[in-house]
Write a protein that holds these residues in place. Structure first.
Motif, short mmCIF file in Angstrom:
data_model
loop_
_atom_site.label_atom_id
_atom_site.label_comp_id
_atom_site.label_asym_id
_atom_site.label_seq_id
_atom_site.Cartn_x
_atom_site.Cartn_y
_atom_site.Cartn_z
N GLY A 43 -40.47 -6.14 17.48
CA GLY A 43 -41.09 -4.85 17.74
C GLY A 43 -40.01 -3.79 17.89
N VAL A 44 -40.23 -2.62 17.32
CA VAL A 44 -39.22 -1.56 17.31
C VAL A 44 -39.88 -0.24 17.68
N VAL A 45 -39.26 0.51 18.59
CA VAL A 45 -39.71 1.87 18.92
C VAL A 45 -39.03 2.82 17.94
N MET A 46 -39.82 3.69 17.32
CA MET A 46 -39.28 4.64 16.34
C MET A 46 -39.92 6.01 16.54
N ALA A 47 -39.29 7.02 16.00
CA ALA A 47 -39.86 8.36 15.98
C ALA A 47 -41.07 8.36 15.04
N ASN A 66 -35.12 -0.55 20.85
CA ASN A 66 -35.31 0.88 20.95
C ASN A 66 -34.04 1.57 20.46
N PRO A 67 -33.82 1.59 19.14
CA PRO A 67 -32.61 2.24 18.63
C PRO A 67 -32.70 3.75 18.79
N PRO A 68 -31.55 4.44 18.72
CA PRO A 68 -31.59 5.91 18.83
C PRO A 68 -32.37 6.52 17.67
N PHE A 69 -33.31 7.42 17.99
CA PHE A 69 -34.16 8.04 16.97
C PHE A 69 -33.35 9.00 16.09
N ASN A 70 -33.67 9.00 14.81
CA ASN A 70 -33.21 10.02 13.87
C ASN A 70 -31.69 10.21 13.90
N MET A 71 -30.95 9.15 14.11
CA MET A 71 -29.49 9.24 14.17
C MET A 71 -28.95 9.72 12.83
N SER A 72 -28.24 10.86 12.85
CA SER A 72 -27.78 11.45 11.59
C SER A 72 -26.32 11.20 11.29
N ASP A 73 -25.55 10.79 12.27
CA ASP A 73 -24.12 10.57 12.06
C ASP A 73 -23.83 9.08 12.17
N TRP A 74 -23.98 8.38 11.05
CA TRP A 74 -23.77 6.94 11.06
C TRP A 74 -23.10 6.52 9.76
N TYR A 75 -22.33 5.45 9.85
CA TYR A 75 -21.61 4.95 8.68
C TYR A 75 -22.50 4.00 7.91
N THR A 101 -36.15 11.47 28.59
CA THR A 101 -34.99 12.07 27.94
C THR A 101 -35.29 12.76 26.63
N THR A 102 -36.47 12.58 26.09
CA THR A 102 -36.80 13.25 24.82
C THR A 102 -38.31 13.50 24.74
N GLN A 103 -38.66 14.56 24.08
CA GLN A 103 -40.07 14.86 23.84
C GLN A 103 -40.50 14.42 22.45
N ILE A 104 -39.60 13.74 21.72
CA ILE A 104 -39.94 13.28 20.38
C ILE A 104 -41.08 12.27 20.47
N MET A 151 -48.96 -1.30 13.69
CA MET A 151 -48.42 0.02 13.99
C MET A 151 -49.18 0.57 15.19
N VAL A 152 -48.44 1.07 16.18
CA VAL A 152 -49.06 1.65 17.38
C VAL A 152 -48.55 3.07 17.55
N ALA A 153 -49.46 4.05 17.53
CA ALA A 153 -49.10 5.43 17.84
C ALA A 153 -49.15 5.58 19.36
N LEU A 154 -48.02 5.98 19.94
CA LEU A 154 -47.92 6.10 21.40
C LEU A 154 -48.29 7.50 21.87
N PRO A 155 -48.68 7.63 23.14
CA PRO A 155 -48.98 8.96 23.68
C PRO A 155 -47.69 9.76 23.86
N PRO A 156 -47.80 11.07 23.95
CA PRO A 156 -46.61 11.90 24.17
C PRO A 156 -46.06 11.74 25.58
N GLN A 157 -44.84 12.17 25.76
CA GLN A 157 -44.18 12.28 27.07
C GLN A 157 -43.95 10.94 27.77
N LEU A 158 -43.72 9.87 27.00
CA LEU A 158 -43.42 8.57 27.61
C LEU A 158 -41.95 8.46 28.01
#
Length: 195
Positions: free
Chosen positions: A47-51, A1-10, A88-91, A78-85
């Motif tokens: 298996g990986v959790v992603m946005a 479960n890596p951090p979603f949409n991480m924008s500040d990475w090397y 810490t995030t609503q993504i 590919m599994v589309a998950l339900p919202p609000q799982l």
């Protein structure tokens, strides 16, 4: 479960892990996926959790990387998950299942050139106004569909066989995914359930 949409990475553009394309500097989702794939053995799975955006984004080369993952037959499910799982995030999130070997090894069903899509967006139970959980029955339904599709020994022992279920699961060929421009959103494949 890596951090979603991480924008500040090397990143280095010559990193050997980027076999399927250099991930964009502004979003590490496809860097995480390729890093995980690079660590798999010849018959490994992960298996990986992603946005949810990872299933359809075409910006900054992400669509090209997703295309390469599909065309190299690495995406098993590919599994589309339900919202609000996640508290810490609503993504909205999804699950990517990768495998290096979809052949009939060890008695599994040969699924080369196929990907299973599961739409679980309507599953789960709200435990309060902000959090949903998947029940044991929900998790079993998802897991059983995958194991039956893959033809695992445990599925055979339990007498499980796979059939597409309108509105829930669909086994798509790479040609079908190619025709959908390599978009991996399960709802596109499983169809709408009958009312």
């Amino acid at each position: 479960n890596p951090p979603f949409n991480m924008s500040d990475w090397y990143r280095r553009t010559d990193d050997p892990r980027w076999r399927f394309g250099t991930p964009p500097a502004g979003n590490a989702n496809f860097a995480w996926m390729q890093h995980i794939i690079s660590k798999l053995g010849t018959r490994g799975s992960a298996g990986v959790v992603m946005a949810n955006g990872s299933m359809s984004s075409k910006q900054s080369g992400e669509g090209d990387i997703r295309t390469a993952l599909v065309e190299n037959d690495l995406v098993a499910c590919m599994v589309a998950l339900p919202p609000q799982l996640f508290r810490t995030t609503q993504i909205p999130a999804c699950l990517w299942f990768f495998t290096k070997d979809k052949s009939a090894r060890a008695g599994h069903t040969d699924r080369q050139g196929q990907t299973l899509f599961i739409d679980a967006r309507t599953m789960g139970t709200m435990v309060d106004r902000t959090e949903r959980i998947l029940t044991d029955d929900d998790i079993a339904k998802i897991a059983n569909a995958y194991h039956a599709w893959r033809g695992t020994p445990s599925a055979r022992e339990a007498g499980l066989t796979y059939e597409d279920e309108l509105g829930f699961s669909y086994s798509a060929t790479t040609d079908e995914i190619r025709a959908a421009d390599h978009i991996l959103t399960p709802g596109r494949y499983v169809g709408a359930p009958k009312a």
